[in-house]
Motif scaffolding. Sequence first.
Motif, mmCIF file in Angstrom:
data_model
loop_
_atom_site.group_PDB
_atom_site.id
_atom_site.type_symbol
_atom_site.label_atom_id
_atom_site.label_comp_id
_atom_site.label_asym_id
_atom_site.label_seq_id
_atom_site.Cartn_x
_atom_site.Cartn_y
_atom_site.Cartn_z
ATOM 1 N N PHE A 1 -14.592 -59.562 16.320
ATOM 2 C CA PHE A 1 -13.259 -60.124 16.120
ATOM 3 C C PHE A 1 -12.342 -59.009 15.650
ATOM 4 O O PHE A 1 -12.660 -58.302 14.690
ATOM 5 N N GLY A 2 -11.229 -58.815 16.339
ATOM 6 C CA GLY A 2 -10.300 -57.757 15.979
ATOM 7 C C GLY A 2 -8.901 -58.296 15.759
ATOM 8 O O GLY A 2 -8.510 -59.344 16.296
ATOM 9 N N ALA A 3 -8.124 -57.588 14.944
ATOM 10 C CA ALA A 3 -6.736 -57.973 14.666
ATOM 11 C C ALA A 3 -5.884 -56.723 14.548
ATOM 12 O O ALA A 3 -6.331 -55.705 14.015
ATOM 13 N N ARG A 4 -4.661 -56.816 15.038
ATOM 14 C CA ARG A 4 -3.711 -55.715 14.959
ATOM 15 C C ARG A 4 -2.338 -56.272 14.633
ATOM 16 O O ARG A 4 -1.868 -57.218 15.276
ATOM 17 N N TYR A 5 -1.695 -55.682 13.607
ATOM 18 C CA TYR A 5 -0.370 -56.166 13.190
ATOM 19 C C TYR A 5 0.622 -55.016 13.224
ATOM 20 O O TYR A 5 0.377 -53.947 12.660
ATOM 21 N N GLN A 6 1.755 -55.230 13.867
ATOM 22 C CA GLN A 6 2.806 -54.228 13.981
ATOM 23 C C GLN A 6 3.765 -54.361 12.811
ATOM 24 O O GLN A 6 4.459 -55.372 12.663
ATOM 25 N N ILE A 7 3.819 -53.334 11.945
ATOM 26 C CA ILE A 7 4.752 -53.339 10.820
ATOM 27 C C ILE A 7 6.148 -52.964 11.296
ATOM 28 O O ILE A 7 7.137 -53.630 10.974
ATOM 29 N N ASN A 8 6.242 -51.876 12.058
ATOM 30 C CA ASN A 8 7.499 -51.460 12.680
ATOM 31 C C ASN A 8 7.162 -50.674 13.945
ATOM 32 O O ASN A 8 6.014 -50.727 14.418
ATOM 33 N N ASP A 9 8.119 -49.927 14.484
ATOM 34 C CA ASP A 9 7.879 -49.216 15.746
ATOM 35 C C ASP A 9 6.769 -48.182 15.641
ATOM 36 O O ASP A 9 6.105 -47.867 16.640
ATOM 37 N N ASP A 10 6.553 -47.622 14.449
ATOM 38 C CA ASP A 10 5.597 -46.523 14.286
ATOM 39 C C ASP A 10 4.329 -46.912 13.531
ATOM 40 O O ASP A 10 3.266 -46.334 13.784
ATOM 41 N N TRP A 11 4.405 -47.840 12.613
ATOM 42 C CA TRP A 11 3.291 -48.136 11.713
ATOM 43 C C TRP A 11 2.689 -49.511 11.982
ATOM 44 O O TRP A 11 3.382 -50.448 12.402
ATOM 45 N N GLY A 12 1.375 -49.608 11.735
ATOM 46 C CA GLY A 12 0.686 -50.874 11.908
ATOM 47 C C GLY A 12 -0.584 -50.931 11.079
ATOM 48 O O GLY A 12 -0.969 -49.962 10.425
ATOM 49 N N VAL A 13 -1.234 -52.074 11.104
ATOM 50 C CA VAL A 13 -2.518 -52.278 10.426
ATOM 51 C C VAL A 13 -3.484 -52.845 11.457
ATOM 52 O O VAL A 13 -3.117 -53.733 12.242
ATOM 53 N N GLU A 14 -4.717 -52.318 11.471
ATOM 54 C CA GLU A 14 -5.711 -52.742 12.460
ATOM 55 C C GLU A 14 -7.071 -52.886 11.797
ATOM 56 O O GLU A 14 -7.447 -52.073 10.949
ATOM 57 N N GLY A 15 -7.800 -53.926 12.145
ATOM 58 C CA GLY A 15 -9.125 -54.125 11.577
ATOM 59 C C GLY A 15 -10.026 -54.893 12.525
ATOM 60 O O GLY A 15 -9.585 -55.429 13.540
ATOM 61 N N ALA A 16 -11.315 -54.920 12.201
ATOM 62 C CA ALA A 16 -12.291 -55.631 13.030
ATOM 63 C C ALA A 16 -13.512 -55.980 12.190
ATOM 64 O O ALA A 16 -13.857 -55.270 11.242
ATOM 65 N N ILE B 1 -11.050 -51.505 8.424
ATOM 66 C CA ILE B 1 -9.615 -51.766 8.356
ATOM 67 C C ILE B 1 -8.920 -50.431 8.156
ATOM 68 O O ILE B 1 -9.404 -49.561 7.419
ATOM 69 N N GLY B 2 -7.814 -50.240 8.845
ATOM 70 C CA GLY B 2 -7.113 -48.973 8.761
ATOM 71 C C GLY B 2 -5.640 -49.116 9.069
ATOM 72 O O GLY B 2 -5.190 -50.126 9.629
ATOM 73 N N VAL B 3 -4.892 -48.103 8.702
ATOM 74 C CA VAL B 3 -3.463 -48.010 8.990
ATOM 75 C C VAL B 3 -3.291 -47.177 10.259
ATOM 76 O O VAL B 3 -3.965 -46.161 10.442
ATOM 77 N N THR B 4 -2.401 -47.597 11.141
ATOM 78 C CA THR B 4 -2.144 -46.863 12.376
ATOM 79 C C THR B 4 -0.754 -46.237 12.340
ATOM 80 O O THR B 4 0.183 -46.783 11.742
ATOM 81 N N ARG B 5 -0.647 -45.087 12.992
ATOM 82 C CA ARG B 5 0.649 -44.383 13.084
ATOM 83 C C ARG B 5 0.800 -43.866 14.499
ATOM 84 O O ARG B 5 -0.086 -43.197 15.031
ATOM 85 N N THR B 6 1.918 -44.202 15.126
ATOM 86 C CA THR B 6 2.202 -43.752 16.487
ATOM 87 C C THR B 6 3.059 -42.494 16.451
ATOM 88 O O THR B 6 4.051 -42.419 15.710
ATOM 89 N N PHE B 7 2.665 -41.497 17.251
ATOM 90 C CA PHE B 7 3.381 -40.221 17.333
ATOM 91 C C PHE B 7 3.938 -40.067 18.738
ATOM 92 O O PHE B 7 3.262 -40.389 19.730
ATOM 93 N N ARG B 8 5.165 -39.543 18.809
ATOM 94 C CA ARG B 8 5.833 -39.313 20.083
ATOM 95 C C ARG B 8 6.273 -37.861 20.147
ATOM 96 O O ARG B 8 7.079 -37.424 19.316
ATOM 97 N N LEU B 9 5.764 -37.136 21.125
ATOM 98 C CA LEU B 9 6.082 -35.718 21.282
ATOM 99 C C LEU B 9 6.802 -35.498 22.587
ATOM 100 O O LEU B 9 6.436 -36.074 23.616
#
Length: 265
Positions: A212-227, A255-263
């Motif tokens: 079972f997995g879950a992903r939550y978008q905090i904003n355009d760059d940050w999120g929380v993901e767990g399983a 469970i972890g925090v995610t960060r999206t990078f755009r180059l």
Amino acid sequence: MLSTRLALPLTLAAGLSAAPALAQEEPAFSTQSGGGALAFTLRGGVSVSPEYFGSDSYAPGPDVGFRFNNLRLRNGREFGNPDPWADSLGWGVHGSFRYIGERDASDFSDLQGLDDVDQALELGVGVGYTARNFEAFADVRRGFGGHEAWVGAAGIDGIMRPNDRLRLSLGPRLLWGSEDYTETYFGVSPSEAGPLPAYDPSGGLVSAGVEFGARYQINDDWGVEGAVSWETFTGDAENSPIVERGDADQWKMRIGVTRTFRLRF
């Protein structure tokens, strides 16, 4: 416990298909702007899993992950999805890897007499199919280090989206291993026999379970993901004296925090 005994199964989705975005649009990564660009997401957090395959004791450790989102070349060709929070629909090819920590027999009374197993890194590729309400994948990997065997993994998930920021998934998982793999983690050679009887397992289906997995978008760059996942060993792995001394049912949580990078380039 932050030692390398912890196995960290990580399936890294790196969808390379140029499928349309689900709904959202990322203005900063719009294909209308010129030049090349690359977007990817990193995850960092904590996990809890058995101390070795078949163990009935658990320990904490790090959780890390990588997900490819999008690549746009200067000639306008594009791979992946410009919106990192949307699924790329259709067929895709992805990379796959899993890290397995070392097994030091002297740290566990149930493994007395067994040889140590070095840490291993499994590298491979997979193919997957994603629709709005389900996704499926099949991966194949080769081990380096602690084992140099072949393994295969497959799964299928139902996907639910209670709102535009939350994504939930649930589905079965299967893991296969070659004979070298099962001998490494579930076998007992004649020279190791003593407290544990000699045991020579064959390859095949190693485990079956569900995640079972879950992903939550905090904003355009940050999120929380767990399983949270559960698996049980099958076949020769289940009958191993190592597992019989421990537990065939294995739980893993992360469970972890995610960060999206755009180059841009």
